[in-house]
Scaffold this motif. Structure first.
Motif, PDB file in Angstrom:
ATOM      1  N   LEU A   1       0.846  -1.010  -0.021  1.00 62.09           N
ATOM      2  CA  LEU A   1       0.099  -0.001   0.005  1.00 62.09           C
ATOM      3  C   LEU A   1       0.741   1.107   0.154  1.00 62.09           C
ATOM      4  O   LEU A   1       0.608   2.248  -0.853  1.00 62.09           O
TER       5      LEU A   1
ATOM      6  N   TRP B   1       2.065   2.215  -3.422  1.00 56.23           N
ATOM      7  CA  TRP B   1       1.147   2.651  -4.347  1.00 56.23           C
ATOM      8  C   TRP B   1       0.637   4.270  -4.176  1.00 56.23           C
ATOM      9  O   TRP B   1       0.365   4.905  -4.765  1.00 56.23           O
ATOM     10  N   LEU B   2       0.499   4.264  -2.526  1.00 63.04           N
ATOM     11  CA  LEU B   2       0.192   5.735  -2.350  1.00 63.04           C
ATOM     12  C   LEU B   2       1.231   6.552  -2.661  1.00 63.04           C
ATOM     13  O   LEU B   2       1.004   7.798  -3.176  1.00 63.04           O
TER      14      LEU B   2
ATOM     15  N   TYR C   1       0.946   7.697  -6.202  1.00 64.59           N
ATOM     16  CA  TYR C   1      -0.245   8.531  -6.632  1.00 64.59           C
ATOM     17  C   TYR C   1      -0.201   9.973  -5.806  1.00 64.59           C
ATOM     18  O   TYR C   1      -1.170  10.482  -5.708  1.00 64.59           O
TER      19      TYR C   1
ATOM     20  N   ALA D   1       2.808   7.853   3.147  1.00 67.20           N
ATOM     21  CA  ALA D   1       2.547   6.702   3.876  1.00 67.20           C
ATOM     22  C   ALA D   1       3.778   6.849   4.901  1.00 67.20           C
ATOM     23  O   ALA D   1       4.704   6.984   4.905  1.00 67.20           O
TER      24      ALA D   1
ATOM     25  N   TYR E   1      -3.651  -2.488  -4.117  1.00 62.37           N
ATOM     26  CA  TYR E   1      -3.527  -1.824  -5.077  1.00 62.37           C
ATOM     27  C   TYR E   1      -4.819  -1.302  -5.382  1.00 62.37           C
ATOM     28  O   TYR E   1      -4.813   0.036  -5.812  1.00 62.37           O
TER      29      TYR E   1
ATOM     30  N   ALA F   1      -5.619   2.128  -2.908  1.00 68.61           N
ATOM     31  CA  ALA F   1      -4.547   3.012  -3.134  1.00 68.61           C
ATOM     32  C   ALA F   1      -5.201   3.865  -4.426  1.00 68.61           C
ATOM     33  O   ALA F   1      -5.241   5.077  -4.572  1.00 68.61           O
TER      34      ALA F   1
END
Length: 400
Positions: free
Chosen positions: A18, A21-22, A25, A29, A310, A313
């Motif tokens: 996670l 992917w955070l 974008y 995190a 996936y 996020a």
């Protein structure tokens, strides 16, 4: 929406995935993990179906392949080590008992940590003790560190998630499957090859050995039993329990029992599934085993963790409202999770016969299923539904 600060509880698979992917974008995190670092070792996990697709989109598929245990398949053997049925890794299109990509849990966690530590803050040796969900954010208290504020919190701390308990209380429950399983690492022996070996003994007992890529062997001991709190016993008492339960079992069981005394990487669990009527409350969400553990029996744990991270996020990046994002995440993932948690009839009893006659019947059924002609039909029952999800494409949302 870029700029969000997200606290993730748990640094095994779903948490670091996670975090990856955070960051992709434009969000930040922070991962808190109660252990002092990434836990090494652990048992073999697999990447299959949509989980492998997500790994490819993360750019880690080749790295996973390089660290693979290279397990050639699984053989079901009797007390004299005679093979009763065998399934190569390529059986069922590489999505059967053994997947094409098998890797130790600790190896995968370490790889994900390596890929994210440059942009993600990891706080080891601490845990969340309180969550104050407010209109403008979440105030979080820790066992050791000072209170901090975040936009969102995600629990990714496994089937026994304490974060889930703090926020959801008894709303989410662990449904036991009537099976206890213990894992440990044992010294490699001459009898160990590149195939996993599974041995059934009367009384619903199983001993299994799996090769790894570190020069040792991963052992599993499981037995049918209703919930009795064994998972909460001190480690010493758990090991003594195994010595009693597996006394008299032949094959390689005495070797595994001898290794118990020196086994540092030892874990005993009550196998179960997490059933949660919802995966978010306010600004807090669940991902991976914390929200929808399907149990090791499903063969879907790692795929659910990677795919869930996936999608969560991606939906957070797609929506300005976290409520809309959480709702979309759950709408996409629920059918996939439901399929993963739908186990074959009589699971886990069918794989743990109590009598010698039952073991004979199981071996006969497995030998039949191993026939290439029969495999096409058997795949409906023996292959986890790892690819039964239409993965969204969030490529356009990545930072330029």
């Amino acid at each position: 929406m870029t700029g969000r600060r997200v606290l993730v509880s748990g640094a095994s698979i779903a948490g670091p995935a996670l975090a990856h992917w955070l960051h992709e974008y434009g969000m930040t995190a922070v991962v808190v993990e109660r252990h002092d670092g990434i836990r090494p070792g652990g048992q073999t996990v697999d990447l299959r179906g949509a989980g492998r697709t997500v790994a490819r989109r993360m750019g880690i598929e080749d790295a996973v392949r390089a660290r693979s245990t290279s397990e050639d398949g699984v053989a079901f053997v009797d007390a004299r080590n005679r093979v009763k049925a065998a399934f190569p890794a390529q059986a069922f299109g590489g999505e059967g008992f053994v997947a094409e990509l098998e890797i130790l849990r600790g190896e995968l966690a370490g790889l994900l940590h390596e890929r994210t530590r440059g942009h993600t803050e990891y706080v080891f040796g601490d845990r969340i003790t309180a969550v104050d969900d407010r209109d403008d954010g979440v105030r979080v208290s820790f066992a050791h560190g000072a209170d901090r504020s975040f936009d969102l919190v995600v629990a990714a701390d496994g089937i026994g998630s304490t974060t889930r308990g703090l926020v959801f209380g008894g709303e989410a429950r662990v449904v036991p499957l009537g099976l206890y399983t213990s894992y440990l690492t044992v010294p490699r022996a001459a009898s160990d090859g590149s195939w996993a070996r599974w041995h059934n003994a009367p009384g619903g007992r199983v001993v299994a050995l799996r090769p790894d890529n570190l020069g040792t062997t991963r052992a599993l001991m499981s037995f049918l039993c209703p919930p009795r709190g064994y998972e909460r016993l001190p480690v010493g008492e758990q090991k003594e329990l195994l010595r009693r339960v597996f006394a008299g079992v032949g094959w390689e069981a005495p070797r595994v029992l001898r290794a118990l005394g020196d086994a540092d990487e030892f874990y005993c669990e009550l196998v179960g599934q997490v059933r949660a009527p919802r995966w978010s409350r306010g600004r807090v969400a669940l991902v991976g085993d914390a929200g929808y553990c399907a149990s090791p029996i499903s063969g879907m744990g790692t795929s659910l963790a990677l795919v869930g991270a996936y999608v969560l996020a991606g939906e957070l990046a797609s929506h300005s409202s976290h409520r809309d994002a959480f709702a979309a995440y759950e709408r996409i993932m629920r059918p996939y999770v439901a399929q993963a948690q739908h186990l074959p009839p009589f699971t886990p009893r069918i794989a743990h016969p109590r009598s010698r006659v039952g073991i004979g019947v199981l071996n006969t059924l497995l030998a039949t299923a191993a026939n290439p002609v029969v495999q096409r039909v058997a795949a409906r029952f023996l292959s986890p539904p790892a690819d039964r999800i239409d993965l969204p494409d969030y490529t356009g949302l990545r930072r330029r």
